[in-house]
Design an enzyme around this catalytic site. Structure first.
Site, PDB file in Angstrom:
ATOM      1  CD  GLU A 118      -3.015  -1.141  -0.010  1.00 58.19           C
ATOM      2  OE1 GLU A 118      -3.229  -0.009  -0.273  1.00 58.19           O
ATOM      3  OE2 GLU A 118      -3.395  -2.078  -0.009  1.00 58.19           O
TER       4      GLU A 118
ATOM      5  CB  CYS B 275      -2.311   7.037   1.745  1.00 58.14           C
ATOM      6  SG  CYS B 275      -3.462   6.332   2.951  1.00 58.14           S
TER       7      CYS B 275
HETATM    8  P1  NAD Z   1       8.647   4.698   4.046  1.00 58.31           P
HETATM    9  O1  NAD Z   1       8.657   3.975   2.923  1.00 58.31           O
HETATM   10  O2  NAD Z   1       9.979   5.636   4.279  1.00 58.31           O
HETATM   11  O3  NAD Z   1       8.496   3.839   5.556  1.00 58.31           O
HETATM   12  C1  NAD Z   1       7.627   3.129   5.822  1.00 58.31           C
HETATM   13  C2  NAD Z   1       8.202   1.812   6.715  1.00 58.31           C
HETATM   14  O4  NAD Z   1       8.935   1.056   5.892  1.00 58.31           O
HETATM   15  C3  NAD Z   1       8.823   2.241   7.890  1.00 58.31           C
HETATM   16  O5  NAD Z   1       8.634   1.392   9.034  1.00 58.31           O
HETATM   17  C4  NAD Z   1      10.258   2.175   7.481  1.00 58.31           C
HETATM   18  O6  NAD Z   1      11.089   1.920   8.560  1.00 58.31           O
HETATM   19  C5  NAD Z   1      10.201   0.907   6.582  1.00 58.31           C
HETATM   20  N1  NAD Z   1      11.229   0.709   5.820  1.00 58.31           N
HETATM   21  C6  NAD Z   1      11.741   1.845   4.839  1.00 58.31           C
HETATM   22  N2  NAD Z   1      12.507   1.167   3.812  1.00 58.31           N
HETATM   23  C7  NAD Z   1      12.448  -0.344   3.725  1.00 58.31           C
HETATM   24  C8  NAD Z   1      12.718  -1.311   3.304  1.00 58.31           C
HETATM   25  N3  NAD Z   1      13.732  -1.097   2.248  1.00 58.31           N
HETATM   26  N4  NAD Z   1      12.575  -2.519   3.676  1.00 58.31           N
HETATM   27  C9  NAD Z   1      11.840  -2.745   4.448  1.00 58.31           C
HETATM   28  N5  NAD Z   1      11.194  -1.612   5.333  1.00 58.31           N
HETATM   29  C10 NAD Z   1      11.591  -0.509   5.061  1.00 58.31           C
HETATM   30  O7  NAD Z   1       7.333   5.592   4.451  1.00 58.31           O
HETATM   31  P2  NAD Z   1       6.924   6.707   5.349  1.00 58.31           P
HETATM   32  O8  NAD Z   1       7.706   7.883   5.281  1.00 58.31           O
HETATM   33  O9  NAD Z   1       6.977   6.042   6.792  1.00 58.31           O
HETATM   34  O10 NAD Z   1       5.326   6.758   5.101  1.00 58.31           O
HETATM   35  C11 NAD Z   1       4.825   7.911   4.114  1.00 58.31           C
HETATM   36  C12 NAD Z   1       4.586   7.225   2.845  1.00 58.31           C
HETATM   37  O11 NAD Z   1       3.514   5.985   3.088  1.00 58.31           O
HETATM   38  C13 NAD Z   1       3.770   7.964   1.853  1.00 58.31           C
HETATM   39  O12 NAD Z   1       4.177   7.806   0.662  1.00 58.31           O
HETATM   40  C14 NAD Z   1       2.431   7.721   1.954  1.00 58.31           C
HETATM   41  O13 NAD Z   1       1.682   7.820   0.770  1.00 58.31           O
HETATM   42  C15 NAD Z   1       2.328   6.282   2.276  1.00 58.31           C
HETATM   43  N6  NAD Z   1       1.075   5.538   2.921  1.00 58.31           N
HETATM   44  C16 NAD Z   1       0.239   4.794   1.962  1.00 58.31           C
HETATM   45  C17 NAD Z   1      -0.740   4.330   2.585  1.00 58.31           C
HETATM   46  C18 NAD Z   1      -1.701   3.478   1.702  1.00 58.31           C
HETATM   47  O14 NAD Z   1      -2.688   2.870   2.199  1.00 58.31           O
HETATM   48  N7  NAD Z   1      -1.670   3.327   0.303  1.00 58.31           N
HETATM   49  C19 NAD Z   1      -1.298   4.595   3.917  1.00 58.31           C
HETATM   50  C20 NAD Z   1      -0.291   5.305   4.563  1.00 58.31           C
HETATM   51  C21 NAD Z   1       0.601   5.915   4.076  1.00 58.31           C
END
Ligand code: NAD
Length: 478
Positions: free
Chosen positions: A245, A279
């Site tokens: 997501e 999001c």
């Molecule tokens: P992010 O991708 O930086 O981090 C999300 C999570 O993933 C964190 O726990 C992080 O530690 C982990 N992570 C990062 N890189 C990783 C990797 N290579 N392998 C495994 N884990 C990893 O995102 P963020 O800044 O925390 O969140 C914001 C983003 O989330 C925005 O783009 C937003 O649109 C999206 N989002 C999407 C939805 C949806 O339902 N589509 C809902 C909420 C947020």
């Protein structure tokens, strides 16, 4: 329990125990920029313990049966209701404002729904000769990884769905907002059998180790497109199941037949929900040229009434939850202004501390500007005008994202026709950013793979087994 005391006693949940280790990382308050807590950081050894426990516990958890698993999920939901004030208070501290933490109130609603949801069984043939069904079996150990914007709701939905299906979970919240999720672990420790749910705090390196781990059979990830792509690549060699997501750049299209003041109220609330850090928030607004200026004025009045400041100082508008995100939104705003965009809202001097950005309405914006082409995930809304609605639909679809979109009109039939032309996972007529536990949600294109919630959401955590049962034993008798 006193909140400071609660925050300083938090630890990982591993095999039914709360574990605090010496390695820690700091948690800052977005309201002040100051460090408010130290969070334990899981080591390789703790990840190994959690994975071993989840793998060991899974067959027995599945064998408990659907009804018993539902009872556990129901008890988790009840316990969360009993501790909601504490969870919201912790989440508000790490996210910077109470309003930004209110997503937690939806979490027990989603969990209670799953606690009363029967696993779907599709009956394809039921003849005197045979019964053909499709049933859901667990995948195994699920790595559940969440972002910082709605940490409670997103993680609770992941955990409850996986547990309903018979999977076990190793969960990791964002390193920016881990504390409320660790508090959930403490609340649920004696409700969930040891090993069935494990929660570890740590950064993206820990997330990558979870993804790569041999025991992980499915990855349920919510976060950025870039991390989703890394995860998909890392999961490919072992063909782990994926639910991704990811980000969005939602467009809303407003036709000339609406009441501007009424619709402006909806649009403002949806675009600036959790200070735009949602999001499914509206991230691009296309308004018919005949009502464009009135709509901009109506949005500006609402934006200018907001007070971006700490709650203790009378603030009504939450800060950006993380420093890197604050820097990114400032960069996108500066880039747009340098390329000729105009901020129609009043200019608010930055507060002395904290990551506050006032709700900002941008006009004179166009494709090619980053603020239009990329996901801003913050309180800056580009507003564009159109003459021909076909151009607005084309502009809405001219993006690599495909999370959600909406049409606003008093002609509901036209609205539904136009909504069917939006290339996204969820399209609304006269609403936006609505989620419900029985309604699938997810994105097309770079916004993700798979759906959460509803039957597709259960299927994402399951292996489908097609089962042919020939009814007469005579078939195999001599
Ligand atoms: P992010 O991708 O930086 O981090 C999300 C999570 O993933 C964190 O726990 C992080 O530690 C982990 N992570 C990062 N890189 C990783 C990797 N290579 N392998 C495994 N884990 C990893 O995102 P963020 O800044 O925390 O969140 C914001 C983003 O989330 C925005 O783009 C937003 O649109 C999206 N989002 C999407 C939805 C949806 O339902 N589509 C809902 C909420 C947020």
């Amino acid at each position: 329990m006193d909140i400071t005391e609660a925050m300083s006693s938090l630890g990982h949940l591993i095999d039914g125990r709360i574990v605090r280790n010496d390695a820690t990382f700091p948690i800052s308050s977005p309201s002040s920029g100051e460090v408010i807590a130290q969070c334990p950081e899981a080591t390789n050894g703790l990840l190994e313990e959690a994975m071993t426990a989840a793998e060991r516990a899974q067959p027995e958890w599945n064998a408990l049966g659907e009804t018993s698993r539902q009872k556990v999920i129901g008890a988790m939901s009840d316990a969360l209701v009993g501790h909601l004030d504490e969870i919201v208070a912790i989440s508000a501290l790490e996210k910077g404002a109470t309003g930004a933490a209110l997503e937690a109130y939806a979490a027990p609603v989603f969990m209670a729904h799953l606690a009363t949801t029967a696993m779907p069984v599709d009956i394809l043939d039921d003849t005197p000769e045979r019964l053909v069904t499709v049933v859901r079996r667990p995948i195994g150990v699920v790595a559940a990884i969440s972002p910082w914007n709605a940490p409670i709701l997103i993680m609770c939905e992941k955990i409850a769905t996986a547990l309903l299906v018979g999977d076990t979970v190793v969960a990791k919240p964002s390193p920016f907002t881990p504390l409320a999720t660790l508090a959930l672990g403490r609340i649920w420790k004696d409700i969930v059998p040891p090993g069935v749910l494990n929660i570890l705090a740590g950064g993206s390196q820990l997330g990558a180790q979870m993804v790569a781990h041999r025991a992980t059979r499915m990855i349920s990830f919510t976060g950025s497109v870039a991390a989703g792509q890394e995860i998909a690549a890392a999961a490919s060699s072992s063909l782990k199941k994926l639910l991704l997501e990811l980000g969005g750049n939602d467009a809303a299209i407003v036709l000339p037949d609406v009441d501007v003041e009424t619709v402006a109220e909806y649009l403002f609330n949806v675009a600036f929900l959790m200070s735009g850090q949602t999001c499914a928030a509206i991230k691009r607004l296309y308004v018919h040229e005949s009502i464009y200026q009135n709509m901009v004025d109506a949005l500006v009045r609402r934006a200018d009434a907001a007070i971006p400041a700490p709650e203790a100082e009378g603030g009504t508008f939450a800060p950006i939850a993380t420093r890197p995100q604050y820097d990114r939104i400032r960069m996108l705003l500066d880039d747009a202004l340098a390329r000729g965009a105009h901020a129609a809202t009043r200019s608010v001097p930055p507060t002395s501390s904290g990551y506050f950005i006032p709700p900002t309405i941008l006009t004179d914006v166009k494709p090619g500007m980053k603020i239009v082409d990329e996901e801003q995930f913050g309180p800056v809304l580009p507003v564009m005008s159109f003459r021909d609605v076909n151009d607005a639909i084309a502009a809405a679809n001219a993006t690599e994202y495909g999370l959600c979109g909406s049409i606003w009109t008093s002609d509901v039939k036209t609205g539904a026709d136009l909504a069917s032309r939006l290339d996204c996972g969820t399209a609304w007529v006269n609403n936006h950013a609505e989620v419900a536990p029985h309604v699938p949600f997810g994105g097309t294109k770079l916004s993700g793979v798979g759906r959460n919630c509803g039957t597709p959401g259960i299927d994402a955590y399951a292996e489908l087994q097609t089962r042919y049962v020939y009814k007469s034993a005579d078939r195999v008798k001599g």
